[in-house]
Design a protein around this motif. Structure first.
Motif, PDB file in Angstrom:
ATOM      1  N   ARG A   1       0.876  -1.184   0.000  1.00 45.74           N
ATOM      2  CA  ARG A   1       0.000   0.000   0.000  1.00 45.74           C
ATOM      3  C   ARG A   1       0.903   1.221   0.000  1.00 45.74           C
ATOM      4  O   ARG A   1       1.695   1.428   0.929  1.00 45.74           O
ATOM      5  CB  ARG A   1      -0.904  -0.001   1.236  1.00 45.74           C
ATOM      6  N   SER A   2       0.809   2.028  -1.041  1.00 45.15           N
ATOM      7  CA  SER A   2       1.621   3.233  -1.152  1.00 45.15           C
ATOM      8  C   SER A   2       0.719   4.446  -1.095  1.00 45.15           C
ATOM      9  O   SER A   2      -0.314   4.490  -1.764  1.00 45.15           O
ATOM     10  CB  SER A   2       2.405   3.238  -2.464  1.00 45.15           C
ATOM     11  N   GLY A   3       1.103   5.412  -0.291  1.00 47.48           N
ATOM     12  CA  GLY A   3       0.338   6.637  -0.185  1.00 47.48           C
ATOM     13  C   GLY A   3       0.302   7.143   1.236  1.00 47.48           C
ATOM     14  O   GLY A   3       1.011   6.650   2.112  1.00 47.48           O
ATOM     15  N   ILE A   4      -0.550   8.143   1.446  1.00 49.05           N
ATOM     16  CA  ILE A   4      -0.738   8.742   2.764  1.00 49.05           C
ATOM     17  C   ILE A   4      -2.224   8.678   3.089  1.00 49.05           C
ATOM     18  O   ILE A   4      -3.049   9.230   2.351  1.00 49.05           O
ATOM     19  CB  ILE A   4      -0.255  10.207   2.796  1.00 49.05           C
ATOM     20  N   GLY A   5      -2.554   7.999   4.174  1.00 47.45           N
ATOM     21  CA  GLY A   5      -3.953   7.890   4.582  1.00 47.45           C
ATOM     22  C   GLY A   5      -4.793   7.235   3.508  1.00 47.45           C
ATOM     23  O   GLY A   5      -4.446   6.195   2.973  1.00 47.45           O
ATOM     24  N   ARG A   6      -5.891   7.897   3.155  1.00 50.11           N
ATOM     25  CA  ARG A   6      -6.791   7.350   2.134  1.00 50.11           C
ATOM     26  C   ARG A   6      -6.319   7.620   0.713  1.00 50.11           C
ATOM     27  O   ARG A   6      -6.885   7.089  -0.244  1.00 50.11           O
ATOM     28  CB  ARG A   6      -8.183   7.930   2.325  1.00 50.11           C
ATOM     29  N   VAL A   7      -5.337   8.488   0.575  1.00 51.08           N
ATOM     30  CA  VAL A   7      -4.818   8.818  -0.752  1.00 51.08           C
ATOM     31  C   VAL A   7      -3.661   7.878  -1.045  1.00 51.08           C
ATOM     32  O   VAL A   7      -2.583   8.000  -0.475  1.00 51.08           O
ATOM     33  CB  VAL A   7      -4.355  10.290  -0.827  1.00 51.08           C
ATOM     34  N   GLY A   8      -3.899   6.921  -1.905  1.00 50.88           N
ATOM     35  CA  GLY A   8      -2.873   5.960  -2.247  1.00 50.88           C
ATOM     36  C   GLY A   8      -3.465   4.845  -3.084  1.00 50.88           C
ATOM     37  O   GLY A   8      -4.591   4.940  -3.576  1.00 50.88           O
ATOM     38  N   PHE A   9      -2.707   3.792  -3.235  1.00 49.80           N
ATOM     39  CA  PHE A   9      -3.166   2.660  -4.036  1.00 49.80           C
ATOM     40  C   PHE A   9      -2.543   1.376  -3.512  1.00 49.80           C
ATOM     41  O   PHE A   9      -1.493   1.378  -2.867  1.00 49.80           O
ATOM     42  CB  PHE A   9      -2.836   2.857  -5.516  1.00 49.80           C
ATOM     43  N   ASP A  10      -3.228   0.273  -3.814  1.00 46.21           N
ATOM     44  CA  ASP A  10      -2.728  -1.058  -3.466  1.00 46.21           C
ATOM     45  C   ASP A  10      -2.011  -1.656  -4.665  1.00 46.21           C
ATOM     46  O   ASP A  10      -2.439  -1.475  -5.815  1.00 46.21           O
ATOM     47  CB  ASP A  10      -3.880  -1.983  -3.059  1.00 46.21           C
ATOM     48  N   ASP A  11      -0.957  -2.382  -4.378  1.00 44.96           N
ATOM     49  CA  ASP A  11      -0.170  -3.072  -5.404  1.00 44.96           C
ATOM     50  C   ASP A  11      -0.127  -4.550  -5.008  1.00 44.96           C
ATOM     51  O   ASP A  11       0.818  -4.996  -4.348  1.00 44.96           O
ATOM     52  CB  ASP A  11       1.233  -2.464  -5.460  1.00 44.96           C
ATOM     53  N   PRO A  12      -1.172  -5.339  -5.357  1.00 42.67           N
ATOM     54  CA  PRO A  12      -1.175  -6.761  -5.002  1.00 42.67           C
ATOM     55  C   PRO A  12      -0.199  -7.553  -5.876  1.00 42.67           C
ATOM     56  O   PRO A  12      -0.098  -7.305  -7.077  1.00 42.67           O
ATOM     57  CB  PRO A  12      -2.621  -7.197  -5.252  1.00 42.67           C
ATOM     58  N   MET A  13       0.504  -8.485  -5.235  1.00 43.68           N
ATOM     59  CA  MET A  13       1.505  -9.287  -5.931  1.00 43.68           C
ATOM     60  C   MET A  13       1.418 -10.741  -5.487  1.00 43.68           C
ATOM     61  O   MET A  13       1.159 -11.010  -4.320  1.00 43.68           O
ATOM     62  CB  MET A  13       2.907  -8.749  -5.632  1.00 43.68           C
ATOM     63  N   THR A  14       1.680 -11.643  -6.430  1.00 48.87           N
ATOM     64  CA  THR A  14       1.678 -13.074  -6.159  1.00 48.87           C
ATOM     65  C   THR A  14       2.990 -13.667  -6.653  1.00 48.87           C
ATOM     66  O   THR A  14       3.404 -13.409  -7.798  1.00 48.87           O
ATOM     67  CB  THR A  14       0.483 -13.763  -6.852  1.00 48.87           C
ATOM     68  N   VAL A  15       3.631 -14.472  -5.814  1.00 57.40           N
ATOM     69  CA  VAL A  15       4.903 -15.094  -6.175  1.00 57.40           C
ATOM     70  C   VAL A  15       4.669 -16.143  -7.250  1.00 57.40           C
ATOM     71  O   VAL A  15       3.845 -17.051  -7.090  1.00 57.40           O
ATOM     72  CB  VAL A  15       5.583 -15.717  -4.937  1.00 57.40           C
ATOM     73  N   ALA A  16       5.398 -16.012  -8.363  1.00 63.59           N
ATOM     74  CA  ALA A  16       5.290 -16.948  -9.487  1.00 63.59           C
ATOM     75  C   ALA A  16       6.513 -17.861  -9.596  1.00 63.59           C
ATOM     76  O   ALA A  16       6.409 -18.980 -10.085  1.00 63.59           O
ATOM     77  CB  ALA A  16       5.106 -16.177 -10.789  1.00 63.59           C
ATOM     78  N   VAL A  17       7.676 -17.361  -9.162  1.00 59.62           N
ATOM     79  CA  VAL A  17       8.914 -18.152  -9.150  1.00 59.62           C
ATOM     80  C   VAL A  17       9.541 -17.973  -7.784  1.00 59.62           C
ATOM     81  O   VAL A  17       9.657 -16.849  -7.290  1.00 59.62           O
ATOM     82  CB  VAL A  17       9.906 -17.700 -10.255  1.00 59.62           C
ATOM     83  N   TRP A  18       9.951 -19.075  -7.175  1.00 53.29           N
ATOM     84  CA  TRP A  18      10.564 -19.042  -5.839  1.00 53.29           C
ATOM     85  C   TRP A  18      11.727 -20.017  -5.850  1.00 53.29           C
ATOM     86  O   TRP A  18      11.549 -21.224  -5.834  1.00 53.29           O
ATOM     87  CB  TRP A  18       9.541 -19.446  -4.786  1.00 53.29           C
ATOM     88  N   ARG A  19      12.931 -19.480  -5.925  1.00 50.75           N
ATOM     89  CA  ARG A  19      14.121 -20.322  -5.938  1.00 50.75           C
ATOM     90  C   ARG A  19      15.200 -19.662  -5.079  1.00 50.75           C
ATOM     91  O   ARG A  19      15.961 -18.815  -5.549  1.00 50.75           O
ATOM     92  CB  ARG A  19      14.607 -20.512  -7.374  1.00 50.75           C
ATOM     93  N   PRO A  20      15.258 -19.988  -3.784  1.00 48.43           N
ATOM     94  CA  PRO A  20      16.285 -19.396  -2.917  1.00 48.43           C
ATOM     95  C   PRO A  20      17.695 -19.747  -3.415  1.00 48.43           C
ATOM     96  O   PRO A  20      17.880 -20.759  -4.101  1.00 48.43           O
ATOM     97  CB  PRO A  20      16.029 -20.044  -1.554  1.00 48.43           C
ATOM     98  N   PRO A  21      18.680 -18.931  -3.070  1.00 48.67           N
ATOM     99  CA  PRO A  21      20.044 -19.265  -3.465  1.00 48.67           C
ATOM    100  C   PRO A  21      20.465 -20.591  -2.840  1.00 48.67           C
ATOM    101  O   PRO A  21      20.092 -20.908  -1.712  1.00 48.67           O
ATOM    102  CB  PRO A  21      20.882 -18.095  -2.930  1.00 48.67           C
TER     103      PRO A  21
END
Length: 160
Positions: free
Chosen positions: A53-73
């Protein structure tokens, strides 16, 4: 689409850098005016979903993300298989993909390469001014990665 990469040499082993980067809520400590919450039972692995969630208070937007590749070192030594994480961004304002690689380097160091390939709504902004979206993204992610690096570089090494 706006595409950019940011590369940073970090004075910390790959495993520690990976652990910091996949601790999704910590991203809010490094990115100004951003908080991150995990919305799936598990924060790790393919399918893990989180929302920045980026912004201040009610002024902002959500950036939903889902992991598609997961390969730890595979380890912290040069030549060990690097880590890779890709996420799909499915927000109303930002969508596309983000990814990062964590590459072990000599001397307990790591190289982080962050990639973004995104569209910002309104689409005209990305189509007409991709260089602005790219420049702002590159500056923002470089700043966030530097903040992450300072944190992991100062962290005590377990067992010492």
């Amino acid at each position: 689409m706006a595409r950019f990469s940011v590369t940073l040499d970090v004075a910390a082993p790959a495993g520690r850098v990976w652990a910091a980067l996949v601790d999704w809520p910590r991203h809010g400590d490094w990115a100004p005016l951003t908080s991150v919450r995990v919305v799936t039972p598990r924060p790790d692995g393919i399918g893990a979903t989180f929302v920045a969630r980026s912004g201040i208070g009610r002024v902002g937007f959500d950036d939903p993300m889902t992991v598609a590749v997961w390969r730890p070192p595979a380890g912290d030594e040069p030549g060990d298989e690097p880590g890779r994480c890709d996420v799909d961004k499915s927000g109303r304002v930002i969508h596309g993909t983000a990814a990062f690689d964590v590459i072990p380097l000599p001397g307990g160091r790591s190289l982080v390469v962050w990639h973004e390939d995104v569209t910002v709504v309104p689409h005209a902004l990305t189509r007409r001014f991709p260089f602005i979206v790219t420049a702002v993204g590159r500056i923002g992610f470089r700043r966030a990665l530097r903040a992450m690096a300072r944190e992991v570089e100062r962290a005590p090494v377990p067992g010492r």
